[in-house]
Design a protein around this motif. Sequence first.
Motif, mmCIF file in Angstrom:
data_model
loop_
_atom_site.group_PDB
_atom_site.id
_atom_site.type_symbol
_atom_site.label_atom_id
_atom_site.label_comp_id
_atom_site.label_asym_id
_atom_site.label_seq_id
_atom_site.Cartn_x
_atom_site.Cartn_y
_atom_site.Cartn_z
ATOM 1 N N VAL A 8 0.853 -1.187 0.000
ATOM 2 C CA VAL A 8 0.000 0.000 0.000
ATOM 3 C C VAL A 8 0.887 1.234 0.000
ATOM 4 O O VAL A 8 1.802 1.349 0.818
ATOM 5 C CB VAL A 8 -0.919 0.024 1.253
ATOM 6 N N GLU A 9 0.618 2.155 -0.921
ATOM 7 C CA GLU A 9 1.354 3.409 -0.970
ATOM 8 C C GLU A 9 0.394 4.541 -1.309
ATOM 9 O O GLU A 9 -0.436 4.422 -2.211
ATOM 10 C CB GLU A 9 2.471 3.360 -2.029
ATOM 11 N N ASN A 10 0.531 5.621 -0.564
ATOM 12 C CA ASN A 10 -0.254 6.828 -0.804
ATOM 13 C C ASN A 10 -1.752 6.538 -0.937
ATOM 14 O O ASN A 10 -2.391 6.859 -1.941
ATOM 15 C CB ASN A 10 0.263 7.576 -2.036
ATOM 16 N N VAL A 11 -2.261 5.906 0.096
ATOM 17 C CA VAL A 11 -3.705 5.665 0.209
ATOM 18 C C VAL A 11 -4.255 6.648 1.248
ATOM 19 O O VAL A 11 -3.709 6.754 2.344
ATOM 20 C CB VAL A 11 -3.996 4.211 0.621
ATOM 21 N N ARG A 12 -5.294 7.365 0.882
ATOM 22 C CA ARG A 12 -5.857 8.374 1.775
ATOM 23 C C ARG A 12 -7.345 8.150 2.017
ATOM 24 O O ARG A 12 -8.071 7.728 1.114
ATOM 25 C CB ARG A 12 -5.675 9.786 1.191
ATOM 26 N N LYS A 13 -7.753 8.449 3.225
ATOM 27 C CA LYS A 13 -9.170 8.433 3.579
ATOM 28 C C LYS A 13 -9.475 9.686 4.393
ATOM 29 O O LYS A 13 -8.832 9.950 5.405
ATOM 30 C CB LYS A 13 -9.526 7.182 4.395
ATOM 31 N N LYS A 14 -10.459 10.453 3.926
ATOM 32 C CA LYS A 14 -10.851 11.686 4.604
ATOM 33 C C LYS A 14 -12.198 11.482 5.278
ATOM 34 O O LYS A 14 -13.075 10.800 4.745
ATOM 35 C CB LYS A 14 -10.950 12.834 3.592
ATOM 36 N N ARG A 15 -12.340 12.079 6.442
ATOM 37 C CA ARG A 15 -13.611 12.039 7.146
ATOM 38 C C ARG A 15 -13.986 13.447 7.578
ATOM 39 O O ARG A 15 -13.122 14.247 7.936
ATOM 40 C CB ARG A 15 -13.533 11.132 8.382
ATOM 41 N N ARG A 16 -15.276 13.736 7.561
ATOM 42 C CA ARG A 16 -15.767 15.032 8.019
ATOM 43 C C ARG A 16 -16.215 14.899 9.457
ATOM 44 O O ARG A 16 -17.312 14.441 9.745
ATOM 45 C CB ARG A 16 -16.928 15.503 7.138
ATOM 46 N N GLN A 17 -15.326 15.231 10.372
ATOM 47 C CA GLN A 17 -15.658 15.228 11.790
ATOM 48 C C GLN A 17 -14.952 16.438 12.394
ATOM 49 O O GLN A 17 -13.737 16.530 12.392
ATOM 50 C CB GLN A 17 -15.217 13.931 12.473
ATOM 51 N N GLY A 18 -15.723 17.393 12.872
ATOM 52 C CA GLY A 18 -15.140 18.643 13.335
ATOM 53 C C GLY A 18 -14.529 19.381 12.154
ATOM 54 O O GLY A 18 -15.171 19.578 11.121
ATOM 55 N N ALA A 19 -13.260 19.751 12.283
ATOM 56 C CA ALA A 19 -12.572 20.459 11.197
ATOM 57 C C ALA A 19 -12.065 19.493 10.125
ATOM 58 O O ALA A 19 -11.517 19.915 9.109
ATOM 59 C CB ALA A 19 -11.403 21.264 11.766
ATOM 60 N N GLY A 20 -12.232 18.191 10.368
ATOM 61 C CA GLY A 20 -11.826 17.203 9.381
ATOM 62 C C GLY A 20 -10.755 16.259 9.895
ATOM 63 O O GLY A 20 -10.067 16.540 10.880
ATOM 64 N N TYR A 21 -10.629 15.129 9.227
ATOM 65 C CA TYR A 21 -9.641 14.092 9.591
ATOM 66 C C TYR A 21 -9.163 13.440 8.302
ATOM 67 O O TYR A 21 -9.968 13.123 7.409
ATOM 68 C CB TYR A 21 -10.289 13.042 10.500
ATOM 69 N N VAL A 22 -7.858 13.257 8.195
ATOM 70 C CA VAL A 22 -7.278 12.603 7.022
ATOM 71 C C VAL A 22 -6.298 11.531 7.490
ATOM 72 O O VAL A 22 -5.368 11.813 8.255
ATOM 73 C CB VAL A 22 -6.525 13.600 6.117
ATOM 74 N N LEU A 23 -6.505 10.302 7.032
ATOM 75 C CA LEU A 23 -5.539 9.224 7.252
ATOM 76 C C LEU A 23 -4.776 9.017 5.956
ATOM 77 O O LEU A 23 -5.374 8.791 4.902
ATOM 78 C CB LEU A 23 -6.236 7.925 7.651
ATOM 79 N N HIS A 24 -3.453 9.107 6.033
ATOM 80 C CA HIS A 24 -2.601 8.927 4.861
ATOM 81 C C HIS A 24 -1.650 7.759 5.128
ATOM 82 O O HIS A 24 -0.772 7.862 5.991
ATOM 83 C CB HIS A 24 -1.807 10.214 4.607
ATOM 84 N N ILE A 25 -1.863 6.662 4.427
ATOM 85 C CA ILE A 25 -0.929 5.537 4.497
ATOM 86 C C ILE A 25 0.136 5.798 3.439
ATOM 87 O O ILE A 25 -0.062 5.529 2.255
ATOM 88 C CB ILE A 25 -1.626 4.190 4.265
#
Length: 246
Positions: A8-25
């Motif tokens: 896995v390379e450069n996989v991202r998941k964004k969530r809208r919670q508060g100001a936002g959340y981003v997980l970047h593998i």
Amino acid sequence: MDEIIFAVENVRKKRRQGAGYVLHIHSLRIARGEQIALTGASGSGKSTALDLLGMVLRPDEAEVCTLNTLAESVDVGALWRCGDMDRMAALRLEHMGYVLQTGGLLPYLTVEENMGLTARMQGRPEGFIKENVRALAVQLGISALLKSMPSTLSVGERQRAAIGRALAAQPMLVLADEPTAALDPVHAEVVMELFRNAVTNLGASLVMVSHDLALVRKEGLREVRIEVEAGDDGCVYAGIDDRRRI
């Protein structure tokens, strides 16, 4: 060089919670037979990362997401882009086992039936299923419970049965979300040792989410930590970077 079964390379998941959340593998490589613990602060995205690996959560971006089975190399990112949910479901069924925090046993099936469920869904012969279930039950110390219903089991016994269900179909990759979280420290250590030994005997790889660093380090799992920082925009940024395997 170790055989990589999942890259896995450069996989991202964004969530809208508060100001936002981003997980970047940024990078994660899982080798055949390797046992990994995903660690990090509460809310850092450990379960999110596990769901991305399990192909049950759609990434927003996926530069490289490759599953290497014995028969083929599968571009999982391409499957997400074309929306091929059936293909991903088939890959999960054939190659992955999943252990939930609370076991997730079906209450109307016996322990033996629960443990054989995934293998039965694969269409494996009944003889194969019974042999594997009984062998795993011996390894996990629940042979005497095969005819019992989940409601009669302790929490630790239910977790052992859930582990048996994940392994009975002989997956190449086992994903576990805090499998000992509901157990006291003594029972957690016992179940973890049984779990790891069973995975090792199978020759499978293990990726386990855990908050228990002491147990992870005592058991000798390779720790991959999710690092978290707050951006100037108020968004929470979480990252996994395992580039030493590239």
